[in-house]
Design a protein around this motif. Structure first.
Motif, PDB file in Angstrom:
ATOM      1  N   THR A 229      16.264   8.809  -1.710  1.00 41.59           N
ATOM      2  CA  THR A 229      16.696   8.372  -1.008  1.00 41.59           C
ATOM      3  C   THR A 229      15.433   7.421  -0.807  1.00 41.59           C
ATOM      4  N   ILE A 230      16.094   5.793   0.278  1.00 39.90           N
ATOM      5  CA  ILE A 230      15.374   5.354   0.353  1.00 39.90           C
ATOM      6  C   ILE A 230      15.444   4.559   1.467  1.00 39.90           C
ATOM      7  N   SER A 231      14.749   3.928   1.948  1.00 41.35           N
ATOM      8  CA  SER A 231      15.065   4.042   3.538  1.00 41.35           C
ATOM      9  C   SER A 231      14.145   2.492   4.191  1.00 41.35           C
ATOM     10  N   SER A 232      14.530   2.390   5.145  1.00 42.76           N
ATOM     11  CA  SER A 232      13.650   1.371   6.008  1.00 42.76           C
ATOM     12  C   SER A 232      12.794   0.996   7.323  1.00 42.76           C
ATOM     13  N   ASP A 233      11.981   0.816   7.944  1.00 42.68           N
ATOM     14  CA  ASP A 233      11.346   0.479   9.116  1.00 42.68           C
ATOM     15  C   ASP A 233      11.093  -0.885   9.492  1.00 42.68           C
ATOM     16  N   ASN A 234      11.659  -1.419   9.365  1.00 40.47           N
ATOM     17  CA  ASN A 234      11.831  -3.247   9.738  1.00 40.47           C
ATOM     18  C   ASN A 234      10.379  -3.216  10.517  1.00 40.47           C
ATOM     19  N   ASP A 235      10.158  -3.035  11.433  1.00 40.41           N
ATOM     20  CA  ASP A 235       8.634  -3.163  12.419  1.00 40.41           C
ATOM     21  C   ASP A 235       8.158  -2.723  11.981  1.00 40.41           C
ATOM     22  N   LYS A 236       7.899  -1.940  11.048  1.00 43.64           N
ATOM     23  CA  LYS A 236       6.914  -1.591  10.172  1.00 43.64           C
ATOM     24  C   LYS A 236       6.302  -2.376   8.898  1.00 43.64           C
ATOM     25  N   ASN A 237       7.342  -3.135   8.391  1.00 37.62           N
ATOM     26  CA  ASN A 237       7.561  -3.616   7.017  1.00 37.62           C
ATOM     27  C   ASN A 237       7.204  -2.240   5.950  1.00 37.62           C
ATOM     28  N   THR A 238       8.024  -0.990   6.053  1.00 37.65           N
ATOM     29  CA  THR A 238       7.715   0.235   5.577  1.00 37.65           C
ATOM     30  C   THR A 238       8.761   0.183   4.556  1.00 37.65           C
ATOM     31  N   VAL A 239       8.941   0.478   3.677  1.00 38.02           N
ATOM     32  CA  VAL A 239       9.343   1.597   3.170  1.00 38.02           C
ATOM     33  C   VAL A 239       9.653   3.047   3.000  1.00 38.02           C
ATOM     34  N   TYR A 240      10.187   4.103   2.319  1.00 39.30           N
ATOM     35  CA  TYR A 240      10.014   5.009   2.092  1.00 39.30           C
ATOM     36  C   TYR A 240      11.050   5.559   1.085  1.00 39.30           C
ATOM     37  N   LEU A 241      10.298   6.280   0.025  1.00 39.62           N
ATOM     38  CA  LEU A 241      11.378   7.164  -0.316  1.00 39.62           C
ATOM     39  C   LEU A 241      11.217   8.771  -0.683  1.00 39.62           C
ATOM     40  N   GLN A 242      12.403   8.896  -0.115  1.00 40.37           N
ATOM     41  CA  GLN A 242      12.728  10.798   0.110  1.00 40.37           C
ATOM     42  C   GLN A 242      12.922  11.194  -1.021  1.00 40.37           C
TER      43      GLN A 242
ATOM     44  N   SER B  29      10.336  19.200  -2.370  1.00 38.25           N
ATOM     45  CA  SER B  29      10.325  17.515  -1.702  1.00 38.25           C
ATOM     46  C   SER B  29       8.828  16.658  -1.477  1.00 38.25           C
ATOM     47  N   LEU B  30       8.824  15.206  -1.222  1.00 37.27           N
ATOM     48  CA  LEU B  30       8.029  14.765  -1.551  1.00 37.27           C
ATOM     49  C   LEU B  30       8.724  13.542  -0.678  1.00 37.27           C
ATOM     50  N   ARG B  31       8.097  12.848   0.575  1.00 34.87           N
ATOM     51  CA  ARG B  31       7.731  11.004   0.306  1.00 34.87           C
ATOM     52  C   ARG B  31       7.097  10.221   0.504  1.00 34.87           C
ATOM     53  N   LEU B  32       7.330   9.415  -0.193  1.00 32.35           N
ATOM     54  CA  LEU B  32       6.255   8.122  -0.177  1.00 32.35           C
ATOM     55  C   LEU B  32       6.552   7.047   1.079  1.00 32.35           C
ATOM     56  N   SER B  33       5.552   6.361   0.725  1.00 32.03           N
ATOM     57  CA  SER B  33       5.528   5.235   1.382  1.00 32.03           C
ATOM     58  C   SER B  33       4.983   3.629   1.485  1.00 32.03           C
ATOM     59  N   CYS B  34       5.686   3.214   1.575  1.00 32.65           N
ATOM     60  CA  CYS B  34       4.960   1.714   1.153  1.00 32.65           C
ATOM     61  C   CYS B  34       5.233   0.679   1.921  1.00 32.65           C
ATOM     62  N   ALA B  35       3.994   0.528   2.554  1.00 33.70           N
ATOM     63  CA  ALA B  35       3.614  -0.742   3.042  1.00 33.70           C
ATOM     64  C   ALA B  35       3.278  -1.949   3.352  1.00 33.70           C
TER      65      ALA B  35
ATOM     66  N   VAL C 226       0.766  -1.263  -0.335  1.00 37.97           N
ATOM     67  CA  VAL C 226      -0.372   0.206   0.064  1.00 37.97           C
ATOM     68  C   VAL C 226       0.546   1.055  -0.325  1.00 37.97           C
ATOM     69  N   GLU C 227       0.558   2.051  -1.272  1.00 36.48           N
ATOM     70  CA  GLU C 227       1.518   2.839  -1.395  1.00 36.48           C
ATOM     71  C   GLU C 227       1.046   4.683  -0.351  1.00 36.48           C
ATOM     72  N   SER C 228       1.126   5.696  -0.515  1.00 39.83           N
ATOM     73  CA  SER C 228       0.883   7.315  -0.248  1.00 39.83           C
ATOM     74  C   SER C 228       1.950   8.225  -0.252  1.00 39.83           C
ATOM     75  N   GLY C 229       1.349   9.613  -0.083  1.00 37.77           N
ATOM     76  CA  GLY C 229       2.456  10.085  -0.537  1.00 37.77           C
ATOM     77  C   GLY C 229       2.832  11.149  -1.227  1.00 37.77           C
ATOM     78  N   GLY C 230       2.555  10.312  -2.799  1.00 32.05           N
ATOM     79  CA  GLY C 230       2.364  10.918  -3.825  1.00 32.05           C
ATOM     80  C   GLY C 230       1.428  12.532  -3.970  1.00 32.05           C
ATOM     81  N   GLY C 231       1.283  13.351  -4.890  1.00 31.67           N
ATOM     82  CA  GLY C 231       0.824  14.478  -4.941  1.00 31.67           C
ATOM     83  C   GLY C 231       1.424  15.632  -5.797  1.00 31.67           C
ATOM     84  N   LEU C 232       1.140  16.722  -5.255  1.00 29.35           N
ATOM     85  CA  LEU C 232       1.623  17.690  -6.692  1.00 29.35           C
ATOM     86  C   LEU C 232       3.017  18.772  -6.183  1.00 29.35           C
ATOM     87  N   VAL C 233       4.010  19.199  -6.507  1.00 29.54           N
ATOM     88  CA  VAL C 233       4.971  19.572  -5.769  1.00 29.54           C
ATOM     89  C   VAL C 233       5.224  21.042  -6.888  1.00 29.54           C
TER      90      VAL C 233
END
Length: 128
Positions: free
Chosen positions: A69-82, A17-23, A5-12
């Motif tokens: 920059t791609i990063s992750s939160d292992n506990d939440k099984n989530t990756v982010y794209l800053q 800057s934007l940050r996308l999340s994928c859970a 499940v992705e979130s964080g897109g939009g118009l800029v």
């Protein structure tokens, strides 16, 4: 079956800057981002491999290296794209992708067929 499940897109505006999340609904070995513009092929953006719980490797396309920059939160099984210093050419639908069978080799991270699961996509629009 793992769901993404992705979130964080939009118009800029350009330079913004934007940050996308994928859970993810389960544990995965590789998670990353691709993007696609209508009429063009899906393009690799960035990926993170979990070699172990504390060891991760990341890869970026040349077009975003130094800005994203791609990063992750292992506990939440989530990756982010800053995404920083966004440009109009970054406008696309961004898709989260993941492999549940094993770590994707570095030489293959840009190959869409290496990924078992895909998100529904989130639109990123950068205005000039």
């Amino acid at each position: 079956q793992v769901q993404l499940v992705e979130s964080g897109g939009g118009l800029v505006q350009t330079g913004g800057s934007l940050r996308l999340s994928c859970a993810a609904s389960g544990r995965l070995y590789t998670m990353g981002w691709f993007r696609q513009v209508p009429g063009k092929e899906r393009e690799f953006v960035a990926v993170i491999n979990w070699i172990s719980r504390s060891v991760r490797t990341t890869y970026y396309s040349d077009s975003v290296k130094g800005r994203f920059t791609i990063s992750s939160d292992n506990d939440k099984n989530t990756v982010y794209l800053q995404m920083n210093t966004l440009k109009p050419e970054d406008t696309a639908v961004y898709y989260c992708a993941a492999n549940g069978r094993g770590v994707v080799p570095a030489k293959s991270v840009a190959v869409g067929a290496q990924y078992d699961y895909w998100g529904q996509g989130t639109q990123v629009t950068v205005s000039s």
